[in-house]
Design a protein around this motif. Structure first.
Motif, PDB file in Angstrom:
ATOM      1  N   MET A 200      30.085  21.367  37.827  1.00 29.52           N
ATOM      2  CA  MET A 200      31.118  21.333  36.783  1.00 29.52           C
ATOM      3  C   MET A 200      31.076  22.604  35.935  1.00 29.52           C
ATOM      4  O   MET A 200      32.114  23.207  35.655  1.00 29.52           O
ATOM      5  CB  MET A 200      30.961  20.087  35.918  1.00 29.52           C
ATOM      6  N   ILE A 201      29.876  22.996  35.529  1.00 28.91           N
ATOM      7  CA  ILE A 201      29.735  24.204  34.696  1.00 28.91           C
ATOM      8  C   ILE A 201      30.170  25.441  35.475  1.00 28.91           C
ATOM      9  O   ILE A 201      30.966  26.249  34.982  1.00 28.91           O
ATOM     10  CB  ILE A 201      28.294  24.352  34.189  1.00 28.91           C
ATOM     11  N   VAL A 202      29.671  25.592  36.688  1.00 26.55           N
ATOM     12  CA  VAL A 202      30.004  26.774  37.487  1.00 26.55           C
ATOM     13  C   VAL A 202      31.502  26.804  37.774  1.00 26.55           C
ATOM     14  O   VAL A 202      32.144  27.859  37.680  1.00 26.55           O
ATOM     15  CB  VAL A 202      29.176  26.817  38.793  1.00 26.55           C
ATOM     16  N   TRP A 203      32.100  25.666  38.086  1.00 27.10           N
ATOM     17  CA  TRP A 203      33.528  25.600  38.379  1.00 27.10           C
ATOM     18  C   TRP A 203      34.366  26.004  37.159  1.00 27.10           C
ATOM     19  O   TRP A 203      35.270  26.833  37.277  1.00 27.10           O
ATOM     20  CB  TRP A 203      33.900  24.203  38.850  1.00 27.10           C
ATOM     21  N   VAL A 204      34.053  25.437  36.004  1.00 29.62           N
ATOM     22  CA  VAL A 204      34.821  25.747  34.789  1.00 29.62           C
ATOM     23  C   VAL A 204      34.664  27.221  34.407  1.00 29.62           C
ATOM     24  O   VAL A 204      35.651  27.911  34.134  1.00 29.62           O
ATOM     25  CB  VAL A 204      34.399  24.827  33.619  1.00 29.62           C
ATOM     26  N   VAL A 205      33.436  27.712  34.383  1.00 28.00           N
ATOM     27  CA  VAL A 205      33.191  29.101  33.981  1.00 28.00           C
ATOM     28  C   VAL A 205      33.833  30.063  34.975  1.00 28.00           C
ATOM     29  O   VAL A 205      34.454  31.059  34.581  1.00 28.00           O
ATOM     30  CB  VAL A 205      31.679  29.373  33.828  1.00 28.00           C
ATOM     31  N   THR A 206      33.722  29.765  36.267  1.00 25.18           N
ATOM     32  CA  THR A 206      34.338  30.620  37.276  1.00 25.18           C
ATOM     33  C   THR A 206      35.862  30.630  37.129  1.00 25.18           C
ATOM     34  O   THR A 206      36.493  31.683  37.230  1.00 25.18           O
ATOM     35  CB  THR A 206      33.936  30.163  38.691  1.00 25.18           C
ATOM     36  N   ALA A 207      36.440  29.467  36.866  1.00 26.81           N
ATOM     37  CA  ALA A 207      37.897  29.396  36.689  1.00 26.81           C
ATOM     38  C   ALA A 207      38.339  30.203  35.470  1.00 26.81           C
ATOM     39  O   ALA A 207      39.311  30.967  35.536  1.00 26.81           O
ATOM     40  CB  ALA A 207      38.330  27.938  36.545  1.00 26.81           C
ATOM     41  N   ILE A 208      37.620  30.064  34.367  1.00 30.62           N
ATOM     42  CA  ILE A 208      37.968  30.820  33.161  1.00 30.62           C
ATOM     43  C   ILE A 208      37.801  32.318  33.391  1.00 30.62           C
ATOM     44  O   ILE A 208      38.669  33.117  33.030  1.00 30.62           O
ATOM     45  CB  ILE A 208      37.122  30.338  31.959  1.00 30.62           C
ATOM     46  N   ALA A 209      36.696  32.707  34.020  1.00 32.72           N
ATOM     47  CA  ALA A 209      36.462  34.126  34.293  1.00 32.72           C
ATOM     48  C   ALA A 209      37.512  34.689  35.246  1.00 32.72           C
ATOM     49  O   ALA A 209      37.993  35.810  35.056  1.00 32.72           O
ATOM     50  CB  ALA A 209      35.060  34.332  34.864  1.00 32.72           C
ATOM     51  N   THR A 210      37.897  33.917  36.249  1.00 32.69           N
ATOM     52  CA  THR A 210      38.918  34.373  37.190  1.00 32.69           C
ATOM     53  C   THR A 210      40.265  34.557  36.489  1.00 32.69           C
ATOM     54  O   THR A 210      41.041  35.429  36.846  1.00 32.69           O
ATOM     55  CB  THR A 210      39.058  33.378  38.360  1.00 32.69           C
ATOM     56  N   PHE A 211      40.507  33.765  35.469  1.00 30.99           N
ATOM     57  CA  PHE A 211      41.742  33.886  34.692  1.00 30.99           C
ATOM     58  C   PHE A 211      41.689  35.077  33.733  1.00 30.99           C
ATOM     59  O   PHE A 211      42.668  35.810  33.595  1.00 30.99           O
ATOM     60  CB  PHE A 211      41.972  32.587  33.907  1.00 30.99           C
ATOM     61  N   LEU A 212      40.537  35.292  33.082  1.00 27.20           N
ATOM     62  CA  LEU A 212      40.442  36.330  32.051  1.00 27.20           C
ATOM     63  C   LEU A 212      40.145  37.731  32.591  1.00 27.20           C
ATOM     64  O   LEU A 212      40.605  38.725  32.013  1.00 27.20           O
ATOM     65  CB  LEU A 212      39.360  35.954  31.039  1.00 27.20           C
ATOM     66  N   LEU A 213      39.381  37.843  33.668  1.00 25.61           N
ATOM     67  CA  LEU A 213      38.995  39.162  34.179  1.00 25.61           C
ATOM     68  C   LEU A 213      40.180  40.037  34.586  1.00 25.61           C
ATOM     69  O   LEU A 213      40.183  41.233  34.286  1.00 25.61           O
ATOM     70  CB  LEU A 213      38.006  39.021  35.334  1.00 25.61           C
ATOM     71  N   PRO A 214      41.209  39.502  35.254  1.00 27.01           N
ATOM     72  CA  PRO A 214      42.348  40.367  35.576  1.00 27.01           C
ATOM     73  C   PRO A 214      43.005  40.954  34.326  1.00 27.01           C
ATOM     74  O   PRO A 214      43.448  42.105  34.345  1.00 27.01           O
ATOM     75  CB  PRO A 214      43.321  39.452  36.320  1.00 27.01           C
ATOM     76  N   ALA A 215      43.052  40.191  33.257  1.00 25.04           N
ATOM     77  CA  ALA A 215      43.630  40.706  32.012  1.00 25.04           C
ATOM     78  C   ALA A 215      42.822  41.891  31.497  1.00 25.04           C
ATOM     79  O   ALA A 215      43.389  42.870  31.004  1.00 25.04           O
ATOM     80  CB  ALA A 215      43.696  39.604  30.963  1.00 25.04           C
ATOM     81  N   LEU A 216      41.503  41.825  31.625  1.00 22.19           N
ATOM     82  CA  LEU A 216      40.670  42.947  31.199  1.00 22.19           C
ATOM     83  C   LEU A 216      40.914  44.180  32.058  1.00 22.19           C
ATOM     84  O   LEU A 216      41.011  45.295  31.554  1.00 22.19           O
ATOM     85  CB  LEU A 216      39.187  42.556  31.243  1.00 22.19           C
ATOM     86  N   PHE A 217      41.016  43.975  33.379  1.00 24.65           N
ATOM     87  CA  PHE A 217      41.291  45.103  34.274  1.00 24.65           C
ATOM     88  C   PHE A 217      42.664  45.700  34.002  1.00 24.65           C
ATOM     89  O   PHE A 217      42.830  46.910  33.983  1.00 24.65           O
ATOM     90  CB  PHE A 217      41.192  44.678  35.745  1.00 24.65           C
ATOM     91  N   LEU A 218      43.650  44.830  33.800  1.00 22.63           N
ATOM     92  CA  LEU A 218      45.007  45.318  33.527  1.00 22.63           C
ATOM     93  C   LEU A 218      45.071  46.043  32.198  1.00 22.63           C
ATOM     94  O   LEU A 218      45.774  47.043  32.063  1.00 22.63           O
ATOM     95  CB  LEU A 218      46.007  44.159  33.557  1.00 22.63           C
ATOM     96  N   LYS A 219      44.348  45.556  31.201  1.00 21.82           N
ATOM     97  CA  LYS A 219      44.336  46.205  29.892  1.00 21.82           C
ATOM     98  C   LYS A 219      43.811  47.635  30.014  1.00 21.82           C
ATOM     99  O   LYS A 219      44.386  48.570  29.464  1.00 21.82           O
ATOM    100  CB  LYS A 219      43.482  45.397  28.915  1.00 21.82           C
ATOM    101  N   LYS A 220      42.731  47.803  30.765  1.00 20.79           N
ATOM    102  CA  LYS A 220      42.171  49.142  30.981  1.00 20.79           C
ATOM    103  C   LYS A 220      43.169  50.025  31.721  1.00 20.79           C
ATOM    104  O   LYS A 220      43.338  51.194  31.407  1.00 20.79           O
ATOM    105  CB  LYS A 220      40.853  49.057  31.759  1.00 20.79           C
ATOM    106  N   LYS A 221      43.835  49.471  32.723  1.00 20.95           N
ATOM    107  CA  LYS A 221      44.795  50.239  33.517  1.00 20.95           C
ATOM    108  C   LYS A 221      45.968  50.690  32.642  1.00 20.95           C
ATOM    109  O   LYS A 221      46.397  51.841  32.728  1.00 20.95           O
ATOM    110  CB  LYS A 221      45.290  49.365  34.673  1.00 20.95           C
ATOM    111  N   VAL A 222      46.469  49.807  31.784  1.00 21.97           N
ATOM    112  CA  VAL A 222      47.569  50.146  30.893  1.00 21.97           C
ATOM    113  C   VAL A 222      47.134  51.223  29.912  1.00 21.97           C
ATOM    114  O   VAL A 222      47.871  52.189  29.655  1.00 21.97           O
ATOM    115  CB  VAL A 222      48.090  48.881  30.156  1.00 21.97           C
ATOM    116  N   GLN A 223      45.930  51.093  29.372  1.00 21.95           N
ATOM    117  CA  GLN A 223      45.420  52.112  28.430  1.00 21.95           C
ATOM    118  C   GLN A 223      45.265  53.470  29.122  1.00 21.95           C
ATOM    119  O   GLN A 223      45.557  54.501  28.536  1.00 21.95           O
ATOM    120  CB  GLN A 223      44.093  51.663  27.813  1.00 21.95           C
ATOM    121  N   GLU A 224      44.801  53.460  30.384  1.00 20.49           N
ATOM    122  CA  GLU A 224      44.653  54.712  31.134  1.00 20.49           C
ATOM    123  C   GLU A 224      46.006  55.389  31.339  1.00 20.49           C
ATOM    124  O   GLU A 224      46.141  56.592  31.220  1.00 20.49           O
ATOM    125  CB  GLU A 224      43.981  54.448  32.484  1.00 20.49           C
TER     126      GLU A 224
END
Length: 140
Positions: A113-137
């Motif tokens: 349950m913990i791994v599933w929830v954390v992985t789902a949240i990270a999979t949702f949030l990590l692309p936003a971090l990558f895109l934010k860096k790309k937009v700033q670049e």
């Protein structure tokens, strides 16, 4: 850049995001659960655990979803947790994979349950971090 190169870059980015989210999920479980242990003395084992878990999770989830859809549609909602459990079980039984799940017994129930929830949240949030860096670049 050609279409094929863009497709390959997107595939590699998705794979990297999934691997990082799997690592975050395993790290959180290691921090909060007694009996869930990542072997930090062997960094190669931890990397192996991440790769094994991520590959199994990415293969098992769609397969189990198809099986459930055909045979037991009521179980479709729990496929993520079931595939996480199976991926953790297989990863834990592989020697030198850097992951051990032991006592107390309820660790086997709570860890997926913990791994599933954390992985789902990270999979949702990590692309936003990558895109934010790309937009700033591109802006600079």
């Amino acid at each position: 850049m050609g279409r094929y190169a863009r497709v390959m870059i997107m595939f590699l980015l998705r794979a990297l995001i999934f691997l990082v989210s799997a690592a975050v999920g395993l790290l959180v479980a290691d921090l909060v659960l007694p009996g869930f242990t990542v072997d930090w003395r062997n960094p190669g084992g931890f990397v192996l655990a991440i790769v094994i878990f991520a590959v199994l999770q990415s293969v098992l989830a769609p397969w189990l979803a198809r099986v459930a859809q055909r045979n037991a549609p009521a179980f479709l909602g729990g496929i993520g947790i079931v595939s996480t459990f199976v991926a953790l079980l297989v990863t834990a039984i592989i020697p030198n994979a850097g992951l051990t799940i032991g006592q107390p017994w309820w660790t086997w129930i709570v860890a997926p349950m913990i791994v599933w929830v954390v992985t789902a949240i990270a999979t949702f949030l990590l692309p936003a971090l990558f895109l934010k860096k790309k937009v700033q670049e591109r802006r600079s």
